[in-house]
Design a protein around this motif. Sequence first.
Motif, mmCIF file in Angstrom:
data_model
loop_
_atom_site.group_PDB
_atom_site.id
_atom_site.type_symbol
_atom_site.label_atom_id
_atom_site.label_comp_id
_atom_site.label_asym_id
_atom_site.label_seq_id
_atom_site.Cartn_x
_atom_site.Cartn_y
_atom_site.Cartn_z
ATOM 1 N N ALA A 177 0.829 -1.206 0.000
ATOM 2 C CA ALA A 177 0.000 0.000 0.000
ATOM 3 C C ALA A 177 0.863 1.256 0.000
ATOM 4 C CB ALA A 177 -0.932 -0.019 1.212
ATOM 5 N N ALA A 178 1.991 1.217 0.720
ATOM 6 C CA ALA A 178 2.893 2.373 0.767
ATOM 7 C C ALA A 178 3.483 2.648 -0.614
ATOM 8 C CB ALA A 178 4.005 2.135 1.786
ATOM 9 N N GLU A 179 3.879 1.593 -1.317
ATOM 10 C CA GLU A 179 4.408 1.763 -2.674
ATOM 11 C C GLU A 179 3.345 2.350 -3.593
ATOM 12 O OE1 GLU A 179 5.799 -2.051 -3.931
ATOM 13 O OE2 GLU A 179 7.158 -2.273 -2.214
ATOM 14 N N ASP A 180 2.121 1.901 -3.439
ATOM 15 C CA ASP A 180 1.039 2.382 -4.279
ATOM 16 C C ASP A 180 0.803 3.879 -4.071
ATOM 17 O OD1 ASP A 180 -1.241 1.539 -6.127
ATOM 18 O OD2 ASP A 180 -2.341 2.576 -4.535
ATOM 19 N N ARG A 181 0.826 4.334 -2.824
ATOM 20 C CA ARG A 181 0.611 5.757 -2.534
ATOM 21 C C ARG A 181 1.697 6.614 -3.171
ATOM 22 N NH1 ARG A 181 -0.840 3.723 2.563
ATOM 23 N NH2 ARG A 181 1.266 4.136 3.358
ATOM 24 N N CYS A 182 2.946 6.201 -2.998
ATOM 25 C CA CYS A 182 4.058 6.996 -3.540
ATOM 26 C C CYS A 182 4.086 6.960 -5.062
ATOM 27 C CB CYS A 182 5.383 6.494 -2.967
ATOM 28 S SG CYS A 182 5.606 6.856 -1.219
ATOM 29 N N PHE A 183 3.746 5.819 -5.625
ATOM 30 C CA PHE A 183 3.677 5.692 -7.075
ATOM 31 C C PHE A 183 2.662 6.678 -7.644
ATOM 32 C CE2 PHE A 183 2.101 2.641 -10.637
ATOM 33 C CZ PHE A 183 2.730 3.405 -11.599
ATOM 34 N N ARG A 184 1.478 6.680 -7.088
ATOM 35 C CA ARG A 184 0.417 7.553 -7.589
ATOM 36 C C ARG A 184 0.783 9.031 -7.402
ATOM 37 N NH1 ARG A 184 -4.576 4.902 -8.446
ATOM 38 N NH2 ARG A 184 -4.509 2.671 -7.902
ATOM 39 N N ALA A 185 1.386 9.356 -6.273
ATOM 40 C CA ALA A 185 1.767 10.754 -6.024
ATOM 41 C C ALA A 185 2.798 11.235 -7.036
ATOM 42 C CB ALA A 185 2.304 10.905 -4.608
ATOM 43 N N GLN A 186 3.745 10.371 -7.380
ATOM 44 C CA GLN A 186 4.784 10.762 -8.334
ATOM 45 C C GLN A 186 4.238 10.823 -9.762
ATOM 46 O OE1 GLN A 186 9.038 9.361 -7.196
ATOM 47 N NE2 GLN A 186 7.664 7.784 -6.392
ATOM 48 N N VAL A 187 3.294 9.973 -10.084
ATOM 49 C CA VAL A 187 2.646 10.061 -11.392
ATOM 50 C C VAL A 187 1.964 11.415 -11.542
ATOM 51 C CG1 VAL A 187 0.719 9.176 -12.766
ATOM 52 C CG2 VAL A 187 2.359 7.581 -11.757
ATOM 53 N N GLU A 188 1.302 11.860 -10.490
ATOM 54 C CA GLU A 188 0.636 13.166 -10.543
ATOM 55 C C GLU A 188 1.657 14.306 -10.629
ATOM 56 O OE1 GLU A 188 -2.580 14.107 -10.959
ATOM 57 O OE2 GLU A 188 -2.703 11.962 -11.451
ATOM 58 N N LEU A 189 2.788 14.158 -9.943
ATOM 59 C CA LEU A 189 3.838 15.165 -10.037
ATOM 60 C C LEU A 189 4.355 15.257 -11.472
ATOM 61 C CD1 LEU A 189 5.924 17.167 -8.926
ATOM 62 C CD2 LEU A 189 7.349 15.200 -8.268
ATOM 63 N N ALA A 190 4.617 14.113 -12.083
ATOM 64 C CA ALA A 190 5.109 14.100 -13.465
ATOM 65 C C ALA A 190 4.105 14.765 -14.402
ATOM 66 C CB ALA A 190 5.391 12.667 -13.917
ATOM 67 N N ARG A 191 2.841 14.468 -14.234
ATOM 68 C CA ARG A 191 1.818 15.064 -15.092
ATOM 69 C C ARG A 191 1.737 16.576 -14.883
ATOM 70 N NH1 ARG A 191 -3.430 13.748 -14.424
ATOM 71 N NH2 ARG A 191 -3.859 14.091 -16.641
ATOM 72 N N SER A 192 1.916 17.022 -13.639
ATOM 73 C CA SER A 192 1.771 18.449 -13.351
ATOM 74 C C SER A 192 2.896 19.285 -13.940
ATOM 75 C CB SER A 192 1.694 18.674 -11.839
ATOM 76 O OG SER A 192 2.952 18.423 -11.216
ATOM 77 N N ILE A 193 4.087 18.693 -14.105
ATOM 78 C CA ILE A 193 5.224 19.456 -14.632
ATOM 79 C C ILE A 193 5.604 19.033 -16.045
ATOM 80 C CG2 ILE A 193 6.153 19.980 -12.349
ATOM 81 C CD1 ILE A 193 8.114 17.724 -12.639
ATOM 82 N N GLY A 194 4.841 18.117 -16.621
ATOM 83 C CA GLY A 194 5.054 17.741 -18.016
ATOM 84 C C GLY A 194 6.254 16.865 -18.273
ATOM 85 N N LEU A 195 6.637 16.021 -17.308
ATOM 86 C CA LEU A 195 7.771 15.121 -17.506
ATOM 87 C C LEU A 195 7.312 13.729 -17.934
ATOM 88 C CD1 LEU A 195 10.409 15.588 -14.638
ATOM 89 C CD2 LEU A 195 10.711 16.010 -17.078
ATOM 90 N N PRO A 196 8.045 13.082 -18.836
ATOM 91 C CA PRO A 196 7.798 11.664 -19.101
ATOM 92 C C PRO A 196 8.017 10.836 -17.831
ATOM 93 C CG PRO A 196 9.167 12.622 -20.814
ATOM 94 C CD PRO A 196 9.084 13.643 -19.705
ATOM 95 N N ILE A 197 7.598 9.587 -17.876
ATOM 96 C CA ILE A 197 7.680 8.688 -16.723
ATOM 97 C C ILE A 197 8.429 7.427 -17.114
ATOM 98 C CG2 ILE A 197 6.339 7.279 -15.106
ATOM 99 C CD1 ILE A 197 4.080 9.330 -15.385
ATOM 100 N N LEU A 198 9.344 6.988 -16.251
ATOM 101 C CA LEU A 198 10.035 5.710 -16.403
ATOM 102 C C LEU A 198 9.527 4.759 -15.327
ATOM 103 C CD1 LEU A 198 12.199 3.710 -17.375
ATOM 104 C CD2 LEU A 198 13.842 4.918 -15.918
ATOM 105 N N ILE A 199 8.987 3.629 -15.743
ATOM 106 C CA ILE A 199 8.392 2.654 -14.832
ATOM 107 C C ILE A 199 9.328 1.475 -14.589
ATOM 108 C CG2 ILE A 199 6.546 0.948 -14.589
ATOM 109 C CD1 ILE A 199 5.582 3.769 -14.113
ATOM 110 N N HIS A 200 9.473 1.122 -13.324
ATOM 111 C CA HIS A 200 10.167 -0.097 -12.911
ATOM 112 C C HIS A 200 9.108 -1.172 -12.651
ATOM 113 C CE1 HIS A 200 12.714 -2.707 -10.311
ATOM 114 N NE2 HIS A 200 11.609 -2.818 -9.586
ATOM 115 N N THR A 201 9.130 -2.243 -13.449
ATOM 116 C CA THR A 201 8.209 -3.344 -13.160
ATOM 117 C C THR A 201 8.890 -4.305 -12.183
ATOM 118 O OG1 THR A 201 8.985 -4.494 -15.164
ATOM 119 C CG2 THR A 201 6.963 -3.186 -15.331
ATOM 120 N N PRO A 202 8.120 -4.878 -11.256
ATOM 121 C CA PRO A 202 8.736 -5.657 -10.166
ATOM 122 C C PRO A 202 9.414 -6.928 -10.669
ATOM 123 C CG PRO A 202 6.349 -5.895 -10.152
ATOM 124 C CD PRO A 202 6.654 -4.832 -11.156
#
Length: 367
Positions: A177-202
Amino acid sequence: MTGPETRPPIPACEDAAGAEAGYACPCCGDRLPAELVARILAGAGLPAQAGPGARPSGLPASGARFIDPHAHMISRTTDDYEAMARAGVVAVIEPAFWLGQPRTSVGSYRDYLSTITGFERFRAGQFGIRHYCTVGLNPKEANDPELAEAVMDILPAFALKDGVVALGELGYDEQTAAEDRCFRAQVELARSIGLPILIHTPHRDKTRGTLRTLDVLREHDVDPAHCVIDHLNEETVAAALDRGFWAAFSIYPGTKMGNERMTEIVRRFGPERLIVDSACDWGVSDPLAVPKTAALMAMRGIPEAAIRRVTYGNALTVYGLNGEMREEHWLDPDPIDQRLLFEGNSVLRGGQAARVDTPPPDPLVIR
């Protein structure tokens, strides 16, 4: 070559003359004969003289260029930079991630992000490679709530620094759950400043974790053309491509993806939206995985245009979206001058000769 696969033998690989070539056979690990090395390099667009003993001298004569879009160079040596430059690597992207042991305070995270946006960029340039990075709170350390909250507070400032091309690596490790919260928060940060996203799959439970990741990105209305899903394999590539994302593969020995398998993925899916990287780090990994994989693809009959897309063009397209990464950076680079200092520090030590490239003369203009 990296990867554990069984490969068809190349008859010439047992020739003792291969010791002079300085390259390992992709099937048995023996030294390749000089003639076969020249043929492999020519097929991959690499110069025949680009052997281990050659001195970096700008781009290969053939014009072959590679981008390694996932390389933890803070863990590598200057020898690695020199070898990569010889092999035609013109640029690397360093994603922020796990150091091998837990960071104990936000100060250590701040210093780490400062290094990959500062000194490491300088160090790479001193050996002829352009360095970019991504910044983010990695999923493993998202499980330390106090650290995670403090890192999230400093991320926006680092995300706007020169040379930062994306937010990442983001995603899941144990899918908590902690990973999920931080993941979602950073996705929103990236969208707000117009940055691409690099995803690490487990690494564990990869298929479920990858599908869950794709669902979260869809929930947050992330543009798939602005997002790279990395560490994919044969079981997860179709899901990423079907939803329009960039699909990246780490050629990492024995664990993530081998270059023989990568060749077959390119053959099966085509080069559109596929990206090859090394993910080289402090573990048993290979900073030459991208050019080696390109050479193997050429040997296996993959067209040159397809090889260029998966080892160069696709990475440039997606990581160039915010304007920080541009081809002119290595097509028209500043001359290398190893006498330069960063915060008073040189890449050299006492008595070592500095490499100083002479800039080309200005063209003669008659008025």
